[in-house]
Design a protein around this motif. Sequence first.
Motif, PDB file in Angstrom:
ATOM      1  N   THR A  47      11.529 -24.166 -17.742  1.00 19.21           N
ATOM      2  CA  THR A  47      12.805 -23.470 -17.591  1.00 19.21           C
ATOM      3  C   THR A  47      13.800 -24.351 -16.840  1.00 19.21           C
ATOM      4  OG1 THR A  47      11.634 -21.350 -17.501  1.00 19.21           O
ATOM      5  CG2 THR A  47      13.927 -21.364 -16.797  1.00 19.21           C
ATOM      6  N   GLN A 147       8.002  -6.017 -16.301  1.00 19.07           N
ATOM      7  CA  GLN A 147       7.290  -6.075 -17.579  1.00 19.07           C
ATOM      8  C   GLN A 147       5.886  -6.661 -17.455  1.00 19.07           C
ATOM      9  OE1 GLN A 147       8.562  -4.596 -20.090  1.00 19.07           O
ATOM     10  NE2 GLN A 147      10.716  -4.404 -19.509  1.00 19.07           N
ATOM     11  N   ASN A 148       5.619  -7.447 -16.424  1.00 19.05           N
ATOM     12  CA  ASN A 148       4.312  -8.092 -16.304  1.00 19.05           C
ATOM     13  C   ASN A 148       3.686  -7.880 -14.925  1.00 19.05           C
ATOM     14  OD1 ASN A 148       6.414  -9.674 -15.250  1.00 19.05           O
ATOM     15  ND2 ASN A 148       5.274 -11.578 -15.517  1.00 19.05           N
ATOM     16  N   ILE A 170       9.117 -10.887 -15.120  1.00 19.72           N
ATOM     17  CA  ILE A 170      10.092 -10.515 -16.147  1.00 19.72           C
ATOM     18  C   ILE A 170      10.525  -9.083 -15.877  1.00 19.72           C
ATOM     19  CG2 ILE A 170      10.582 -10.357 -18.606  1.00 19.72           C
ATOM     20  CD1 ILE A 170       9.874 -13.167 -17.588  1.00 19.72           C
ATOM     21  N   THR A 172      13.399  -5.969 -16.519  1.00 17.43           N
ATOM     22  CA  THR A 172      14.499  -5.380 -17.281  1.00 17.43           C
ATOM     23  C   THR A 172      15.253  -4.415 -16.378  1.00 17.43           C
ATOM     24  OG1 THR A 172      13.270  -5.545 -19.369  1.00 17.43           O
ATOM     25  CG2 THR A 172      15.155  -4.045 -19.307  1.00 17.43           C
ATOM     26  N   ARG A 179      18.331  -8.795 -18.228  1.00 16.62           N
ATOM     27  CA  ARG A 179      16.913  -9.158 -18.247  1.00 16.62           C
ATOM     28  C   ARG A 179      16.775 -10.348 -17.307  1.00 16.62           C
ATOM     29  NH1 ARG A 179      13.357 -12.755 -20.862  1.00 16.62           N
ATOM     30  NH2 ARG A 179      11.330 -11.860 -21.436  1.00 16.62           N
ATOM     31  N   THR A 181      14.493 -13.243 -15.304  1.00 23.29           N
ATOM     32  CA  THR A 181      13.291 -14.036 -15.083  1.00 23.29           C
ATOM     33  C   THR A 181      13.327 -14.469 -13.624  1.00 23.29           C
ATOM     34  OG1 THR A 181      13.306 -14.845 -17.369  1.00 23.29           O
ATOM     35  CG2 THR A 181      11.990 -16.087 -15.777  1.00 23.29           C
ATOM     36  N   GLN A 214      19.817 -12.779 -18.063  1.00 25.61           N
ATOM     37  CA  GLN A 214      20.261 -12.684 -19.453  1.00 25.61           C
ATOM     38  C   GLN A 214      21.047 -11.391 -19.617  1.00 25.61           C
ATOM     39  OE1 GLN A 214      17.139 -12.390 -22.374  1.00 25.61           O
ATOM     40  NE2 GLN A 214      18.548 -12.034 -24.064  1.00 25.61           N
TER      41      GLN A 214
END
Length: 404
Positions: A47, A147-148, A170, A172, A179, A181, A214
């Motif tokens: 990244t 999300q994880n 991650i 949301t 979104r 990271t 994002q």
Amino acid sequence: MTPFMKKNALLSFFILIGTVAPAIAQTGSVSGVITDSLTGQPVANLTVFIPSSTFGTITNQKGEYHLGRLNPGDYTLMFRHLSYPTTTRLISVEPGKPVILNLALSEESRKLNEVSIIGRIPDQRLAFHLFKTYFLGDQKEATCILQNPQDLKFYEDGGTLKAVAKNPLIITNRHLGYRITFFLDYFNYVEDKNPDTGLGRNDYFSYGGSALFQDLSVVIPIMTMGWRVARKNEFKGSLKHFLAALYRDQLTKEHYYLRTTFQSPEDLQLAEKRSNAMTKIRWAETDSLFNMDPAIHKSSYLHYYPAEEYPLSQNQITAGLQTGEKKLQAVPSLLVFSDYRKTRDLRDDWISTLRIPEKGIIFDQDGNYRVPEGTLSWINHDNSMQIIRLLPSDYMPKLNENHR
């Protein structure tokens, strides 16, 4: 002394921010190739991003990356990969002039793709509940969703609950439409009993890391109007909003109030040059705020006079070297109260501590800033820097939206 500013929880945070330059018509770009210094092979899925912004990308199978549409200015570019050390580079972008930056990651500094945990393992469900409450700011994950969660591990060290992540988190955020990271460097939570002050329970937490945003408005355009209103509201009380108001000489209009801080009677006596007897009288008139400094991981109490506004003078705010810039310097440690409820009661304000380096900072009308030397510290003392309320550093409401 009446330490009424105690909250149910206190937050201190440190997120690396890459300065995003103000908009200019002609933009630039940066691109390059990332390789392993030992094998010479390309590093894929790394990244590359400007921390805390919406500018980022991932290297392809050839190790190539490209970031375009960058406004002219100076940037901190970050490179993160689980198998390699975090690396940053400063770049200068000029209009129409591509920047080429290749990087070979050293095998000697390569990190294992593992997380080593030393300490007592707590109840993981309870620990995750605390993490959602204090880090995400949404314990039920109604609008801010991790999300994880399987990539999180919790342990206790010296009475402090800590979290580590073996992969980027991650997230949301449906509240603001991003979104995220998030590369988590640390998360600490302490439930503290402090009978000496009579305050009862003091919970405080801190976290650090770097984030890439994002914008989901492109993906879910039907939510754009709601997110625009929510972002505008969260922007109030932020460092950029404060600096934009300061640039326009509208701190009072934007409901900001400043107080200088003291950590001890000796600090007060030195600042005001008073006798011991008068210092004791003055000290009894102060209120206090519990403070956790994430840079040094130490707590203290900050004392201030609730009725005495700190006035910034013309000598402290001067014209910058470039057109459209100003310089802020020679400022003591300040408490910045954002009176979002417009009550003039400091107890219900958003509160931040501002510390300016000795040589000052440069800032513009949009609140963009750069630090020529040293470190700017902006520590939030409420929950306004939980993930659910975080905005990217390149966010700026439209001109007709950035006033209260």
